[in-house]
Write an enzyme that holds these catalytic residues in place. Sequence first.
Site, short mmCIF file in Angstrom:
data_model
loop_
_atom_site.label_atom_id
_atom_site.label_comp_id
_atom_site.label_asym_id
_atom_site.label_seq_id
_atom_site.Cartn_x
_atom_site.Cartn_y
_atom_site.Cartn_z
N LYS A 1 50.72 -3.41 70.42
CA LYS A 1 52.16 -2.87 70.53
C LYS A 1 52.82 -3.80 69.90
O LYS A 1 52.80 -5.07 70.19
CB LYS A 1 52.17 -2.79 72.07
CG LYS A 1 53.53 -2.23 72.55
CD LYS A 1 54.02 -1.84 73.92
CE LYS A 1 55.32 -1.12 74.23
NZ LYS A 1 55.56 -0.75 75.74
N GLU B 1 52.92 7.80 90.48
CA GLU B 1 53.93 8.05 91.40
C GLU B 1 53.57 8.60 92.74
O GLU B 1 54.15 8.34 93.79
CB GLU B 1 54.97 8.95 90.62
CG GLU B 1 55.72 8.48 89.69
CD GLU B 1 55.19 8.66 88.32
OE1 GLU B 1 55.68 7.93 87.31
OE2 GLU B 1 54.16 9.27 88.18
N ARG C 1 57.39 14.16 90.27
CA ARG C 1 55.80 14.28 90.44
C ARG C 1 55.27 13.94 91.57
O ARG C 1 54.12 14.50 91.75
CB ARG C 1 55.46 13.31 89.44
CG ARG C 1 55.80 13.69 87.85
CD ARG C 1 55.89 12.11 86.99
NE ARG C 1 54.73 11.62 86.72
CZ ARG C 1 53.91 11.93 85.57
NH1 ARG C 1 54.50 12.80 84.43
NH2 ARG C 1 52.80 11.23 85.54
#
Length: 656
Positions: free
Chosen positions: A282, A368, A396
């Site tokens: 990244k 979540e 969610r």
Amino acid sequence: MSLLENIKGPHDLKALPAENLGRLAEEIRQFLVHAVAATGGHLGPNLGVVELSIALHRVFESPVDRILWDTGHQSYVHKLLTGRQDFSKLRTKGGMSGYPSRAESEHDVIENSHASTVLGWADGLAKANQVLGHTDRHVAAVIGDGALTGGMAWEALNNIAAARDRPLIIVVNDNERSYAPTIGGLANHLATLRTTDGYERVLTWGKQVLQRTPVVGQPLYESLHGAKKGFKDAFAPQGMFEDLGLKYLGPIDGHDIAAVESALRRAKRFHGPVLVHCLTEKGRGYQPALEDEADRFHTVSAMDPLTCEPLAPSSGQSWTSVFGDEMARIGAERPDVVAITAAMLHPVGLTKFATAFPDRVWDVGIAEQHAAVSAAGLATGGLHPVFAVYATFLNRAFDQVLMDVALHKCGVTFVLDRAGVTGTDGASHNGMWDMSILQVVPGLRIAAPRDADQLRAQLREALDVDDAPTVIRYPKETVGEPIPAIDRVGGMDVLARPESAGGEAEGRTGRGADGRTDVLLVTVGTMAQVGLEIAELLHARGTGCTVVDPRWVKPVDAALPALAAGHRVVAVVEDNSRTGGVGSAVAQALGDAGVDLPVRTFGIPPQFLAHAKRGEVLADIGLTPAEMAGRISAALARTTAPAAAGASEISEENHL
């Protein structure tokens, strides 16, 4: 002309000689650094997938073959390679979306920008190809190691692996991060795979040596080959994937285009599910990103690409930082307060708390649902958990909030960052549904602070509730100046009354012959300042207006019906969907109390909102003081007009 300028679509990329691909990758990185620095956006994730994106578009025939991106914030390179090179208005009104967009290109498929969904999409598309007889079409799904921490990904893997004759390529973009470093058992497993990339070379060497050994060599090789699975499990435990029925290729250097292409072509030829494990970095190619330990420049604001200094100075303190500072103070006072985050420790403001109390904070990954249930367990165990999450992502975990936290009367506080209109991230990131969805949860209480002082106070009030879930919500913007209350009625703060606005206008007192004030304006959270501006405009027209901030918007304050009864019209202004939101709850509360008054709700219409700055979105949907003041005046006029307004009145009612 640069190589990138000549890429108008995947066909141009395929025609490019392999020896030029390294130069193209470098041009793409230079383009991304300067283009994203000018507008802001997701930089680090895209710098990490340059070679991977090139390889995907050289191997597959998009859009006939479906290339799917989980989350989608790493799709900028994909956009460049499919002919979209105007990044001048990236994530701004009328410009390119920061995520895949079907309106932009036939090469884009998934727009929702929520993590861990791509494998479910891939499973469905692969099944559709099979049913329709499209044997020449392929599905390639790119998912990050961070997104693999989400339960939905594993539900999909369970189904994908069940059909071993259905072609589907899963590309794991393993950069050890989502926003921050990936955590958990899966992360440890992938880390093990990263460190064993030499085992295939050992097997190849052993095969060559044994097959050259007279008499015993071949039988011994065959015996060892039969034990290969056990050898792999010991030295490179990709067996977890293979046990599911997935052919495993890797780990592969995700920045070696030739190696990635080779692996993808092998996967493409295999008539079943294949997982290609690519190791990427990244922020690759941009040293400031690589040195950013927090999130490798996951998202940047507009900045100077050389100095990384912001192009525009900060306009003030953010809501997130106010929450983070107060959580750290509370943590020092209350050892029972703990924190949970879903792969977003820094973005939701828990960094200070985690630094001070590392044993009292848990990053559960992009999970979540698990976070909410775990919070219920923590509360039942005697602690008070604070689950800080973006408002759009709490959607969610609704079932868990309802059936695990609320049903069991657990004292859990949900802190919803990025509530309301967030703007530039687009449709899937607006936190515009929470106050509607959560209205149906018995016992749950919702606070919407109007300023920093109220956030601090209401967070502490929420933490004192130990027998029900509580919610604090605030937007993605800077905190304005404190808005003082001039009075309190019940639990509501009165922010303005007609007499406090500077007297009368055009001979009107703002009250009818019966002594009732014209308008009661109920403002939700940060819409308080907007409400005060509406009141000023109404006062200038001779319309009396009382402005109240209910502070806790669920349940509706018991004092509100009696207060409303002293007015002729009630208006509610909220940064949430008009459907089932606070306005609906207020109207129901008035009806239940027998207070028969017109209630006008101003909020977000039930539609997905295009990306633009927050102020632009609010203006587009009519949430400006001038427009709302005009509509309130029209509603007030109808309360005194003859009752025979006909169809035009009904139309205006619906419009309001």
